[in-house]
Write a protein that holds these residues in place. Structure first.
Motif, PDB file in Angstrom:
ATOM      1  N   PHE A 162      38.851 -26.984  35.307  1.00 62.07           N
ATOM      2  CA  PHE A 162      37.964 -26.194  34.454  1.00 62.07           C
ATOM      3  C   PHE A 162      38.092 -26.655  33.013  1.00 62.07           C
ATOM      4  O   PHE A 162      39.178 -27.018  32.545  1.00 62.07           O
ATOM      5  N   LEU A 163      36.975 -26.635  32.319  1.00 58.10           N
ATOM      6  CA  LEU A 163      36.907 -27.024  30.913  1.00 58.10           C
ATOM      7  C   LEU A 163      36.272 -25.867  30.158  1.00 58.10           C
ATOM      8  O   LEU A 163      35.248 -25.330  30.587  1.00 58.10           O
ATOM      9  N   PHE A 164      36.879 -25.458  29.043  1.00 63.23           N
ATOM     10  CA  PHE A 164      36.312 -24.358  28.275  1.00 63.23           C
ATOM     11  C   PHE A 164      36.534 -24.555  26.784  1.00 63.23           C
ATOM     12  O   PHE A 164      37.394 -25.324  26.362  1.00 63.23           O
ATOM     13  N   ILE A 165      35.725 -23.856  25.991  1.00 59.66           N
ATOM     14  CA  ILE A 165      35.844 -23.844  24.536  1.00 59.66           C
ATOM     15  C   ILE A 165      36.418 -22.499  24.133  1.00 59.66           C
ATOM     16  O   ILE A 165      36.038 -21.463  24.684  1.00 59.66           O
ATOM     17  N   HIS A 210      31.606 -25.539  19.383  1.00 59.20           N
ATOM     18  CA  HIS A 210      31.116 -24.210  19.736  1.00 59.20           C
ATOM     19  C   HIS A 210      30.078 -24.272  20.852  1.00 59.20           C
ATOM     20  O   HIS A 210      29.424 -25.281  21.053  1.00 59.20           O
ATOM     21  N   HIS A 211      29.956 -23.193  21.561  1.00 62.67           N
ATOM     22  CA  HIS A 211      28.902 -22.877  22.530  1.00 62.67           C
ATOM     23  C   HIS A 211      28.797 -23.789  23.744  1.00 62.67           C
ATOM     24  O   HIS A 211      28.497 -23.313  24.810  1.00 62.67           O
ATOM     25  N   GLU A 212      28.950 -25.079  23.625  1.00 65.54           N
ATOM     26  CA  GLU A 212      28.617 -25.926  24.772  1.00 65.54           C
ATOM     27  C   GLU A 212      29.485 -27.174  24.818  1.00 65.54           C
ATOM     28  O   GLU A 212      29.608 -27.906  23.847  1.00 65.54           O
ATOM     29  N   VAL A 213      30.095 -27.416  25.976  1.00 63.33           N
ATOM     30  CA  VAL A 213      30.766 -28.667  26.290  1.00 63.33           C
ATOM     31  C   VAL A 213      30.345 -29.029  27.708  1.00 63.33           C
ATOM     32  O   VAL A 213      30.257 -28.157  28.569  1.00 63.33           O
ATOM     33  N   LEU A 225      32.841 -36.635  27.966  1.00 66.39           N
ATOM     34  CA  LEU A 225      32.462 -35.278  27.595  1.00 66.39           C
ATOM     35  C   LEU A 225      31.567 -35.303  26.367  1.00 66.39           C
ATOM     36  O   LEU A 225      31.684 -36.200  25.529  1.00 66.39           O
ATOM     37  N   ILE A 226      30.665 -34.335  26.268  1.00 64.57           N
ATOM     38  CA  ILE A 226      29.909 -34.131  25.037  1.00 64.57           C
ATOM     39  C   ILE A 226      30.115 -32.680  24.626  1.00 64.57           C
ATOM     40  O   ILE A 226      30.275 -31.788  25.458  1.00 64.57           O
ATOM     41  N   VAL A 227      30.160 -32.468  23.326  1.00 65.71           N
ATOM     42  CA  VAL A 227      30.408 -31.134  22.794  1.00 65.71           C
ATOM     43  C   VAL A 227      29.494 -30.895  21.602  1.00 65.71           C
ATOM     44  O   VAL A 227      29.111 -31.839  20.899  1.00 65.71           O
TER      45      VAL A 227
END
Length: 199
Positions: free
Chosen positions: A60-63, A103-106, A114-116
């Motif tokens: 899992f990947l999260f901000i 913020h908001h999206e990765v 990855l893009i963020v």
């Protein structure tokens, strides 16, 4: 329960400790529930979670609210962590991403990079000084805006896979790459992280 699709759902509830004044400021949580609504897995972190993705490798990947991107496995082990180098709290564990905030999206790209969504500050000449008065004087203003950053040469295939993926991400709208070789070969703006082996 007969109206619920079979399987599992993962989500990040927003909650807070009773004594804290700001909603979601004290900690973040991920929950997996089954079709009966029973909790079958959870993970708690020290900051509110604003985005969540499951990667192709199952992790899992999260901000987080404090501008970190975190990858964990199903056992809750931190696999990798990146942070916005310009975040107000200063440096932390992990690799810096050269931006003021994430913020908001990765998202994970098909090649594993990855893009963020990040934040940059620009100075713009002849910018509006009022949102309401069209005749208000204009001047040079500092303006914050979003930028898309590609990083994490994780699973690029072949000797030039990472270079080609970084170029494709830039052509597709990313404002920068962490791939220094792609920056040199294709003249791309370079921002971001460094190799894990340097840590």
């Amino acid at each position: 329960t007969e109206k619920i699709e079979p399987g599992y759902r993962i989500f990040n509830p927003r909650r807070r400790k009773a004594a804290t004044p700001r909603f979601g400021a004290s900690f973040g949580m991920l929950l997996i529930v089954d079709s009966r609504g029973e909790v079958v897995w959870y993970y708690r972190t020290d900051s509110r979670i604003s985005d969540l993705e499951q990667l192709s490798n199952g992790n899992f990947l999260f901000i987080t609210q404090d501008y970190r991107v975190v990858e964990i496995d199903m056992l809750g082990n931190k696999v990798a962590q990146w942070y916005a180098s310009g975040r107000p709290l200063g440096p932390t564990d992990g690799l810096p991403i050269e931006t003021l905030a994430v913020h908001h999206e990765v998202d994970e790209l098909p090649n594993g990079n990855l893009i963020v969504l990040g934040v940059e500050m620009k100075e713009i000449d002849n910018y509006y000084t009022s949102e309401y008065d069209a005749n208000a004087p204009r001047r040079r203003q500092k303006v914050m805006g979003d930028e898309v950053i590609e990083f994490g040469l994780r699973r690029a295939q072949g000797i030039d896979g990472g270079v080609m993926a970084s170029r494709a991400a830039f052509v597709g709208g990313c404002s920068a790459t962490s791939n220094v070789l792609a920056g040199k070969i294709h003249g791309l703006p370079v921002k971001g992280t460094h190799a894990h082996s340097w840590v």
